[in-house]
Design an enzyme around this catalytic site. Structure first.
Site, PDB file in Angstrom:
ATOM      1  N   GLY A  47       0.908  -1.122   0.059  1.00  0.00           N
ATOM      2  CA  GLY A  47       0.087  -0.036  -0.042  1.00  0.00           C
ATOM      3  C   GLY A  47       1.000   1.325   0.118  1.00  0.00           C
ATOM      4  O   GLY A  47       0.700   2.266   0.723  1.00  0.00           O
ATOM      5  N   HIS A  48       1.834   1.442  -0.924  1.00  0.00           N
ATOM      6  CA  HIS A  48       2.669   2.398  -0.882  1.00  0.00           C
ATOM      7  C   HIS A  48       3.537   2.401  -2.313  1.00  0.00           C
ATOM      8  O   HIS A  48       3.455   1.284  -3.002  1.00  0.00           O
ATOM      9  CB  HIS A  48       3.812   2.394   0.216  1.00  0.00           C
ATOM     10  CG  HIS A  48       4.472   1.335   0.101  1.00  0.00           C
ATOM     11  ND1 HIS A  48       4.183  -0.043   0.941  1.00  0.00           N
ATOM     12  CD2 HIS A  48       5.949   1.025  -0.392  1.00  0.00           C
ATOM     13  CE1 HIS A  48       5.247  -0.889   0.770  1.00  0.00           C
ATOM     14  NE2 HIS A  48       6.388  -0.351   0.164  1.00  0.00           N
ATOM     15  N   ALA A  49       4.216   3.267  -2.581  1.00  0.00           N
ATOM     16  CA  ALA A  49       5.346   3.339  -3.522  1.00  0.00           C
ATOM     17  C   ALA A  49       6.532   3.858  -2.783  1.00  0.00           C
ATOM     18  O   ALA A  49       6.480   4.558  -1.963  1.00  0.00           O
ATOM     19  CB  ALA A  49       4.795   4.154  -4.793  1.00  0.00           C
ATOM     20  N   ARG A  95       1.884  -0.119  -5.197  1.00  0.00           N
ATOM     21  CA  ARG A  95       1.472  -1.756  -5.160  1.00  0.00           C
ATOM     22  C   ARG A  95       0.917  -2.024  -3.783  1.00  0.00           C
ATOM     23  O   ARG A  95       1.272  -1.393  -2.648  1.00  0.00           O
ATOM     24  CB  ARG A  95       2.758  -2.315  -5.585  1.00  0.00           C
ATOM     25  CG  ARG A  95       3.675  -2.675  -4.280  1.00  0.00           C
ATOM     26  CD  ARG A  95       4.321  -1.765  -3.632  1.00  0.00           C
ATOM     27  NE  ARG A  95       5.168  -0.747  -4.216  1.00  0.00           N
ATOM     28  CZ  ARG A  95       6.439  -0.928  -4.586  1.00  0.00           C
ATOM     29  NH1 ARG A  95       6.869  -2.209  -4.309  1.00  0.00           N
ATOM     30  NH2 ARG A  95       7.059  -0.161  -5.212  1.00  0.00           N
TER      31      ARG A  95
END
Length: 129
Positions: A47-49, A95
């Site tokens: 839940g990040h990039a 993602r």
């Protein structure tokens, strides 16, 4: 460009072997390796990039899905279930991972040492970049 990288697979009746050598299979030098395991059913990881980090994700055991979300909110799902395939994610790729099978292990090869400032943790911030 996000893509599946096929790693060498040496088949042997005694058990198969797969390896990674820089720079033969990876488009970046590896500076950090981590893995996730014992993920409870139904949990979502990621839940990040990353702003600058490149990453290769491999399902060493079991299976899971890596869901890529574009800035326009469209999604593409990659199902990883073979230890000789890795999903390459360049910087600025949002993602999350889901649908972990029992006893799955995800291996992550990263181009950078851990740096909390390299994470983009809010999707709205990601959209602005």
């Amino acid at each position: 460009m996000i893509r599946i990288i096929e790693l060498p697979k040496i088949a042997d009746p005694r058990g198969n072997l797969t390896f990674i050598q820089n720079p033969d299979q990876l488009p970046f030098p590896v500076k950090r390796v981590f893995w996730m395991y014992d993920v409870p059913g139904g949990e979502i990881r990621g839940g990040h990039a990353y702003k600058t980090q490149h990453e290769l994700i491999i399902a060493l055991s079991g299976s899971f899905d890596v869901v890529i979300t574009e800035k326009n909110s469209t999604q593409k799902k990659y199902h990883l279930n073979r230890s000789y395939f890795g999903l390459y994610l360049p910087p600025n790729t949002w993602r999350h991972m889901e649908n972990f099978s029992t006893n799955s292990i995800s291996l992550h090869l990263s181009s950078s040492f851990y740096n909390a400032d390299d994470y983009i943790r809010q999707f709205d911030e990601y959209r602005k970049i």
